[in-house]
Design an enzyme around this catalytic site. Structure first.
Site, short mmCIF file in Angstrom:
data_model
loop_
_atom_site.label_atom_id
_atom_site.label_comp_id
_atom_site.label_asym_id
_atom_site.label_seq_id
_atom_site.Cartn_x
_atom_site.Cartn_y
_atom_site.Cartn_z
N GLU A 51 2.22 -1.49 -3.38
CA GLU A 51 2.18 -2.10 -2.03
C GLU A 51 2.75 -1.16 -0.96
O GLU A 51 3.65 -1.54 -0.19
CB GLU A 51 2.95 -3.44 -2.03
CG GLU A 51 2.29 -4.46 -2.93
CD GLU A 51 2.84 -5.89 -2.81
OE1 GLU A 51 3.89 -6.07 -2.17
OE2 GLU A 51 2.21 -6.80 -3.36
N GLU A 65 -1.73 -7.92 -9.09
CA GLU A 65 -0.76 -8.99 -8.83
C GLU A 65 -1.54 -10.19 -8.29
O GLU A 65 -2.13 -10.10 -7.20
CB GLU A 65 0.30 -8.58 -7.81
CG GLU A 65 1.35 -7.65 -8.38
CD GLU A 65 2.52 -7.40 -7.43
OE1 GLU A 65 2.90 -8.33 -6.69
OE2 GLU A 65 3.03 -6.27 -7.43
O1 AHR Z 1 5.62 -10.03 -7.90
C1 AHR Z 1 6.64 -10.11 -6.96
C2 AHR Z 1 6.51 -9.06 -5.86
O2 AHR Z 1 5.37 -9.33 -5.10
C3 AHR Z 1 6.30 -7.64 -6.30
O3 AHR Z 1 7.49 -6.98 -6.56
C4 AHR Z 1 5.61 -7.03 -5.13
O4 AHR Z 1 4.76 -5.97 -5.49
C5 AHR Z 1 4.89 -8.17 -4.46
O5 AHR Z 1 5.15 -8.23 -3.12
#
Ligand code: AHR
Length: 493
Positions: free
Chosen positions: A172, A291
């Site tokens: 990210e 994610e």
């Molecule tokens: O999964 C939780 C968080 O969400 C992770 O650390 C991050 O990559 C995202 O913002």
């Protein structure tokens, strides 16, 4: 309401890459410490890994686990988690305002992953570090050479390389919450040069470039285009991240969440293919949705946590029935795009926005979202087939013209089973399916499981771990999807 569902043998989406059922463990909250690792726990093995947790992970059949972050990785020095454990530094962990003891690092995690029958998807730090540390980590993990970092691994007790095949170029990096946030061009250059070095060390690895942290980001689109223009020839996948939730308590709107995921995936595919055309390349960039989940329940309670604790209870969302229906629907969406989505990681696996919860020093229990993930992961292997659906649509809040029923089918490798995953998103209105299997002779409905119930807000807990579990439905007569339900239908030859 009636809904027509046609599944045709010739309407193949793709052979499904099993890595679509991957997950994620970050050094965050109680995911590692008190989650997968708790020396002294009555179920712990010789390395301190909880076997009660391991058993549930195996039930989910998770082929690959992303590690060690997440936001955590952007401030992490991987060497801190290697070698003599008595000498490992305690550090201020700036992503989650916690203390990282480094008791667990790649040395231990790779052993844990082996015991969990999972591969590792490894992320490198492109926040505070860069290409040099990334290539050193690849050497440490994968190289057989008689050179500094491979020797360091041997000295730490590992003659054989860990053989990690899939790597994330940061995490990210567009987010202003990220340690070492980058502008599009800055990240694009860094990702490209880091990719080159990492592949020089091990040409067999595959690389995931960071896409936007979500479609809501202001630079979404521009970010993807810039990164791909620069790094196209050196990377294999582009990442997508997205979390869904019901903060306004509008369940009908919330049950349409998968339509937002669907649009996000289509938009990213269009960008990848635009750059492919620009470059006149033969190579297709695949998607790594590394994610995805529901995440919103714990937002307020997390603000109350004191900083600088070891393994504080962070992001411990307590999921309910409607979350399980949405998670099941998100999986349907991933499968519908399995020609391009080759990797997807349910974020995360234990305690942190997770299907599996532990009590530190106590038991383990399954959240509601455990079940749709398990049924899809276990039964959704093989070839994805399109389900052509004729049904009504609905609108609620930001969900506009969403099909009431959505579904995808999976033909098993040996062709003895067709698994259909289906949702009825419309609350209070059952859908009677007119389901036809075209080109399939002699298949009969032998199992119908659903996630449904009177109370969409009901969830499980350590005290009441089986309050929300799958419902076994009759396989005689018409197939009915209850209004507001996720369903698994198995047809057997
Ligand atoms: O999964 C939780 C968080 O969400 C992770 O650390 C991050 O990559 C995202 O913002």
């Amino acid at each position: 309401m009636k809904a027509g569902v046609k599944i045709n043998r010739d309407k193949v989406i793709s052979k499904i890459d099993d890595r679509i059922y991957s997950s994620f463990i970050e050094h965050l909250g109680r995911a590692v410490y008190g989650g997968i690792y708790e020396p002294g726990h009555e179920t712990s093995d010789d390395m301190g890994f909880r076997q009660d947790v391991m058993k549930l992970i195996k039930e989910l059949k998770v082929p690959m686990i992303r590690y060690p972050g997440g936001n955590f990785v952007s401030g992490y020095n991987w060497e801190d988690g290697t070698g003599d454990r008595s000498k490992r530094p305690r550090k201020m962990e700036l992503a989650w305002n916690s203390i990282e003891t480094n008791e667990v690092g790649i040395d231990e995690f790779q052993e844990w992953a082996k015991r969990a029958d999972s591969d590792i998807m490894m992320a490198v730090n492109l926040g505070t570090r860069g290409a040099d540390d990334a290539r050193n980590l690849v050497e440490y993990c994968n190289s057989k050479t008689d050179t500094y970092y491979a020797d360091m691994r041997r000295k730490n007790g590992f003659d054989e390389p860990f053989g990690i095949k899939l790597w994330c170029l940061g995490n990210e990096m567009d987010g202003d919450w990220q340690i070492g946030t980058k502008r599009p061009k800055e990240y694009a250059r860094l990702a490209c040069e880091t990719a080159k070095l990492m592949k020089m060390v091990d040409p067999s690895i595959e690389l995931v470039a960071c896409g936007s942290s979500g479609p809501q980001m202001e630079s979404f689109g521009e970010w993807e285009e810039t990164v791909l223009r620069e790094a196209y020839d050196h990377v294999d996948y582009l990442s997508l991240h997205s979390y869904y939730g019901n903060p306004d308590d509008n369940s009908q709107e919330y049950l349409g969440s998968a339509t937002i995921m669907d649009k996000f995936i289509k938009d990213v595919i269009a960008i990848c293919d635009k750059i492919k055309d620009e470059k006149k390349s033969d190579k297709k960039i695949m998607l790594s949705f590394d994610e995805w989940n529901v995440w919103f329940h714990s937002a307020e309670q997390d603000k109350k946590q004191e900083p600088w604790q070891i393994a504080p209870p962070l992001l411990e969302d307590m999921y309910n029935l409607e979350d399980a229906i949405v998670v099941g629907d998100l999986m349907i969406t991933l499968l519908k795009h399995s020609d391009r989505v080759k990797v997807a990681c349910l974020a995360q696996l234990v305690n942190v926005i997770a299907p599996i919860m532990t009590v530190t020093g106590g038991g383990v229990w399954k959240q509601t979202i455990f079940y749709p993930f398990k049924y899809t992961s276990v039964n959704g292997r093989g070839t994805a087939l399109t389900a052509d659906i004729q049904c009504e649509t609905f609108s609620a809040g930001k969900t506009e013209n969403a099909p009431t029923v959505d579904a995808v089918a999976v033909l098993s490798e040996d062709e003895t089973e067709i698994s259909v995953f289906a949702v009825n998103r419309k609350l209070g209105e059952d859908a009677e399916l007119d389901l036809s299997l075209e080109g399939f002779e002699g298949y009969k409905l032998t199992e119908h499981i659903s996630m449904e119930g009177e109370n969409l807000k009901a969830g499980n807990s350590i005290e009441n771990p089986d309050k929300v579990t799958p419902v076994i439905k009759s396989v005689d007569g018409n197939i009915v999807l209850t209004g507001g339900s996720w369903n698994y239908l198995k047809f057997t030859k």
